[in-house]
Design an enzyme around this catalytic site. Structure first.
Site, PDB file in Angstrom:
ATOM      1  CB  SER A   1      -1.053  -0.383   1.462  1.00 17.79           C
ATOM      2  OG  SER A   1      -0.341   0.139   2.278  1.00 17.79           O
TER       3      SER A   1
ATOM      4  CG  ASP B   1      -3.341   5.948   5.914  1.00 16.72           C
ATOM      5  OD1 ASP B   1      -1.781   5.672   6.435  1.00 16.72           O
ATOM      6  OD2 ASP B   1      -3.692   5.594   5.432  1.00 16.72           O
TER       7      ASP B   1
ATOM      8  CG  HIS C   1      -0.079   4.773   4.357  1.00 24.70           C
ATOM      9  ND1 HIS C   1      -1.711   3.840   4.528  1.00 24.70           N
ATOM     10  CD2 HIS C   1       0.261   3.545   3.674  1.00 24.70           C
ATOM     11  CE1 HIS C   1      -1.548   2.300   4.857  1.00 24.70           C
ATOM     12  NE2 HIS C   1      -0.815   2.577   3.671  1.00 24.70           N
TER      13      HIS C   1
END
Length: 287
Positions: free
Chosen positions: A34, A243, A246
């Protein structure tokens, strides 16, 4: 004339040459999770998605693109430095024809590391001549871990120690691989050192906090997903973390600066600017 191919696999980057009759070109391929996914999971049935607001809030059109960021991620910013357009997700229907010559992003949020991941190193046999490998970052310092295990914002020592044990062994392995191939094929990035600079002294880098996520809920905004119902900061540039896991676009920009021009304390045996300059010189000598 040979065509230069820049192949980025996060945590691995490869640069090589492939024979072709066309003029020289550089392509950029991305593999990872991600941290570098730019929208592949938009096309998959999975809960690991970033295709709805407030993700992408700071993109030019304020649209969620599938990147786990408020804006651009590391591959986007490397493309900027290369003077190239961002590569498309490999699942995108727009990826065809000449666009494939620019490269493709194969990253997918939620992937892990398997014992057979080393098959990536076989890319050397296909022409890859530079492989950049990222070490483990400060996994004990992300807001998700702080929310679970920290009372005062201090990093989880056990997780930090695990990263500190892993990273030197990784660098040793890369050295052995380079010795076997007879050159500086593998380049290692000390991601823990890069991130620790922000975490140890965020204000020195223009951040207000390295413990609180910009988007989230609960302690340190590190609980659950970033959604329209989450607490959202007004100034994303003041936060290291977007977040629970990240970085913000601004943090990503500082990370890529170290990729491009960092000292051997951050990226060894050479940074990407040096890699590109050395390989360009070799290409010129061959022509």
């Amino acid at each position: 004339m040979a065509s230069s191919w820049l192949l980025l696999l996060l945590p691995v980057l490869c640069l090589g040459t492939l024979p072709t009759t066309s003029h020289a070109a550089r392509a950029f391929f991305v593999f990872g999770d991600s941290l570098v996914d730019n929208g592949n999971n938009n096309y998959l049935i999975t809960a690991a998605r970033a295709d709805s607001p407030p993700y992408g809030i700071d993109t030019p059109d304020h649209r969620a693109t599938g990147r786990f960021s408020n804006g651009k991620n590391v591959p986007d910013l490397i493309s900027e430095h290369l003077g190239a357009e961002p590569v498309l997700p490999y699942l995108s229907p727009e990826l065809d024809g000449d666009k494939m010559l620019v490269g493709a992003n194969f990253a997918s949020a939620g992937v892990g590391i398997l014992n057979d991941t080393g098959i990536q190193f076989r890319l050397y046999d296909l022409g890859a001549r530079r492989v950049l490998v990222q070490g483990v970052g400060p996994i004990g310092c992300v807001p998700a871990e702080l929310a679970l295990h920290s009372l005062d914002g201090s990093c989880d020592r056990e997780l930090q120690r695990a990263a500190e044990m892993y990273n030197p062994r990784l660098m040793s392995l890369l050295g052995e691989l380079n010795a076997g191939y007879g050159g500086d094929v593998f380049v290692g990035v000390n991601m823990q050192r890069i991130h620790n600079d922000f975490i140890d002294d965020p204000k020195a880098y223009g951040f207000e906090t390295a413990t609180q996520a910009c988007c989230g809920q609960g302690r340190f905004n590190g609980m659950g997903l970033c959604t329209m119902m989450s607490s959202l900061c007004a100034d994303r540039d003041a936060y290291v973390f977007w977040d629970a896991f990240h970085p913000t676009e601004r943090a990503n920009r500082l990370i890529v600066q170290q990729f491009m021009s960092g000292s051997v304390d951050y990226i060894a045996p050479m940074n990407l600017s040096t890699v590109l300059a050395v390989d360009l010189h070799k290409e010129q000598l061959r022509t």
